[in-house]
Motif scaffolding. Structure first.
Motif, short mmCIF file in Angstrom:
data_model
loop_
_atom_site.label_atom_id
_atom_site.label_comp_id
_atom_site.label_asym_id
_atom_site.label_seq_id
_atom_site.Cartn_x
_atom_site.Cartn_y
_atom_site.Cartn_z
N UNK A 5 44.30 42.24 42.42
CA UNK A 5 45.29 41.75 43.38
C UNK A 5 44.79 40.50 44.08
N UNK A 6 45.66 39.52 44.18
CA UNK A 6 45.35 38.31 44.92
C UNK A 6 46.42 38.07 45.97
N UNK A 7 46.00 37.61 47.13
CA UNK A 7 46.90 37.36 48.25
C UNK A 7 46.87 35.87 48.52
N UNK A 8 48.05 35.25 48.45
CA UNK A 8 48.15 33.80 48.51
C UNK A 8 48.92 33.40 49.76
N UNK A 9 48.24 32.68 50.65
CA UNK A 9 48.87 32.16 51.87
C UNK A 9 49.29 30.73 51.60
N UNK A 10 50.59 30.50 51.63
CA UNK A 10 51.12 29.17 51.33
C UNK A 10 51.37 28.42 52.64
N UNK A 70 48.00 27.79 42.51
CA UNK A 70 47.51 29.04 43.09
C UNK A 70 47.95 30.26 42.29
N UNK A 71 49.07 30.17 41.60
CA UNK A 71 49.60 31.34 40.88
C UNK A 71 49.22 31.38 39.40
N UNK A 72 48.55 30.36 38.92
CA UNK A 72 48.27 30.24 37.48
C UNK A 72 47.55 31.43 36.86
N UNK A 73 46.62 32.05 37.58
CA UNK A 73 45.79 33.11 36.99
C UNK A 73 46.41 34.50 37.06
#
Length: 165
Positions: A5-10, A70-73
């Motif tokens: 799981x990855x959490x991405x703050x835009x 940021x979402x590529x992986x």
């Protein structure tokens, strides 16, 4: 399992929310934090101060210039939103979001959180597979960025560690 799981703050606006988000991740055993164009730059003194014992998550956080990078992986991307969007993405209830996490638990999953004042743009949401909303009282639907993140972390934690409950 939790490292999928990855959490991405835009475009987060407040360093305090970035630090509190890192702290929330650590509370529930997550560690992958990505940050897209923080308003006040990076590194951020206020983020460090509010991260308390989760500073290592901030030090390892990946910085990106765009949401697309940021979402590529990730295999599967979910976007959070406080309001219904007129966009060609499947909207999930929070319950359906959790069911989807359970069904796809072996995939690399990214969860996008938007800026404090405006939330994710339609362009940012365009990178996701699904949109979901955390259910709140209809008269006040505004959640703090780090509070939204901690709710999501807690629910995924419960899913992955059901023996605790």
């Amino acid at each position: 399992m939790r490292n999928r799981f990855g959490f991405i703050l835009v475009k987060p606006q407040l360093g305090e929310n970035i630090g509190a988000s890192a702290r929330a991740l650590k509370n529930f055993g997550f560690s992958k934090l990505s940050i897209v164009k923080p308003r006040d730059g990076w590194p951020n003194v206020k983020a460090k101060a509010t991260s308390v014992g989760a500073y290592e998550i901030l030090k390892k956080a990946k910085m990106f210039d765009s949401t697309s990078e940021a979402v590529e992986d990730f295999d599967l991307i979910f976007s959070t939103t406080a309001r219904k969007r007129d966009i060609n993405k499947k909207h999930l209830s929070f319950k359906k979001f959790i069911e989807s996490i359970k069904k796809n638990r072996n995939k690399k999953i990214g969860i996008l959180f938007g800026p404090e004042a405006s939330g994710l743009s339609n362009e940012d949401i365009g990178y996701s597979n699904y949109i979901f909303k955390i259910p709140v009282h209809k008269k006040f639907e505004s959640l703090n960025l780090s509070h939204s993140l901690i709710i999501v972390c807690f629910e995924i934690f419960k899913l992955l560690k059901p023996s605790f409950f």
